[in-house]
Write an enzyme that holds these catalytic residues in place. Sequence first.
Site, PDB file in Angstrom:
ATOM      1  N   CYS A 100      24.303   4.599  25.406  1.00 51.84           N
ATOM      2  CA  CYS A 100      23.162   3.750  25.754  1.00 51.84           C
ATOM      3  C   CYS A 100      22.008   4.708  26.018  1.00 51.84           C
ATOM      4  CB  CYS A 100      23.452   2.902  26.988  1.00 51.84           C
ATOM      5  SG  CYS A 100      21.994   2.003  27.560  1.00 51.84           S
ATOM      6  N   CYS A 103      19.477   3.326  29.036  1.00 49.78           N
ATOM      7  CA  CYS A 103      19.896   3.258  30.444  1.00 49.78           C
ATOM      8  C   CYS A 103      21.365   3.629  30.553  1.00 49.78           C
ATOM      9  CB  CYS A 103      19.543   1.922  31.090  1.00 49.78           C
ATOM     10  SG  CYS A 103      20.062   0.429  30.225  1.00 49.78           S
ATOM     11  N   SER A 104      22.241   2.661  30.848  1.00 53.00           N
ATOM     12  CA  SER A 104      23.635   3.027  31.110  1.00 53.00           C
ATOM     13  C   SER A 104      24.578   1.897  30.716  1.00 53.00           C
ATOM     14  CB  SER A 104      23.801   3.359  32.591  1.00 53.00           C
ATOM     15  OG  SER A 104      23.314   2.287  33.383  1.00 53.00           O
ATOM     16  N   CYS A 105      24.224   1.107  29.699  1.00 51.79           N
ATOM     17  CA  CYS A 105      25.036  -0.051  29.321  1.00 51.79           C
ATOM     18  C   CYS A 105      26.425   0.387  28.886  1.00 51.79           C
ATOM     19  CB  CYS A 105      24.331  -0.823  28.211  1.00 51.79           C
ATOM     20  SG  CYS A 105      22.751  -1.486  28.779  1.00 51.79           S
TER      21      CYS A 105
END
Lengths: 200, 102, 118
Positions: A100, A103-105
């Site tokens: 991702c 962000c941090s998906c």
Amino acid sequence: MPDTHEDDIALRVRAIESLLIEKGLVQPAALAAIVETYETKIGPHNGAQVVARAWTDPAFKARLLSDATAAIAEMGFSGVQGEDMVVVENTPAVHNMVVCTLCSCYPWPTLGLPPNWYKSAPYRARAVIDPRGVLNEFGVDLPPDKEVRVWDSNAELRYLVLPERPPGTEGMDAAALAALVTRDAMIGTGTVAAGQGAAQ
Amino acid sequence: MNGVHDLGGMHGMGPINPEPQEPMFHEAWERTVFGLFMTTFAGGHFNVDEFRHAIERMDPAHYLQSPYYAHWLHAMESLLVERSALTRQEIDGRMAQLAEAA
Amino acid sequence: MPALPVEQVDGLIATGASARMPDTVPPRFRPGDRVTVRNINPLSHTRLPRYARGKAGTVEADRGVFCFNDTNAHGLGHKPQHVYGVRFAARDLWGEQAAVRDALYLDLFEDYLEPHGG
């Protein structure tokens, strides 16, 4: 606030927590129950069961690849950050890897909360422009004729890699196979070997 | 927003350095931030897109240097203050109280 | 705002909140279509990474209709629209340094796309 020094962070968090509880905006028991669920129940051992079943149950694998959310829910895994799942299959010709960049998906119901490296700048920067270099850093060396597919989970779909079943595991049942499946293999920064284990 | 969070393809960020046997949370405050995020998010104080954008509004140098859950803390605190669930004065006052009691 | 009660925690975690929306808008693109990513640079929130802007790819999947993050981040509504799984040749993104067979996939809202050469 904005540039909080790390020394102050713990104090700041305690202050905000106590204010939110006082104002009735957070119920401490709910907060504790949430954290406990992610610390004890949800993690890559869930995803490993999905992978092992796909390796041993061709009808399940077909459902998993056509409607991953429903197939994963059959095994009891669903919900926050796994609402809309896609499973991508590694084959002798194709290796898949998930990132991702924005962000941090990450697919929480099957893999739990992501490790720090997945959320950090070095991986997010390089996974898309130099996936083979990143894979080398994880000890994965792919032949040049194998296609690498990088999935940048930039929207609301969440991705799980179905790794290749390793040779030498023909006689093993799903539980024994699940013990071989690592978190990194399901992100695509690892592969599964017959002698290895295990998703925490 | 062409922010520092849009990292794909950038050079010079260093090695990845996966941590063996990494704990889910590295500090007690990270655990609390995770729980507070989930409860305030579920409480309807902000949606996930507002939350992500609040992270993107961080100072870029701070974004790159701070631990991950500091991003969550920043976004949650910004949104709760912007929506008047908390005030800066309350937070500063409570921090001073807690520091004095320690 | 009410606090989340502990009794609702398990249900919340197991259900989540899908951004998928009723499939009431027709798709503009179909699998197999060549598309170009629009070169947009909004000051506001977007889920379109810079590295894909202006690049050409191929629609591989229609993921269905989703709430549009770019408007929902700013109180501008859900603007439901199709999201497409789009495949890019790694060399179209990164040039000759990329391996010739490698590919990158993004999930792109219809607002980010226009027909290739269109």
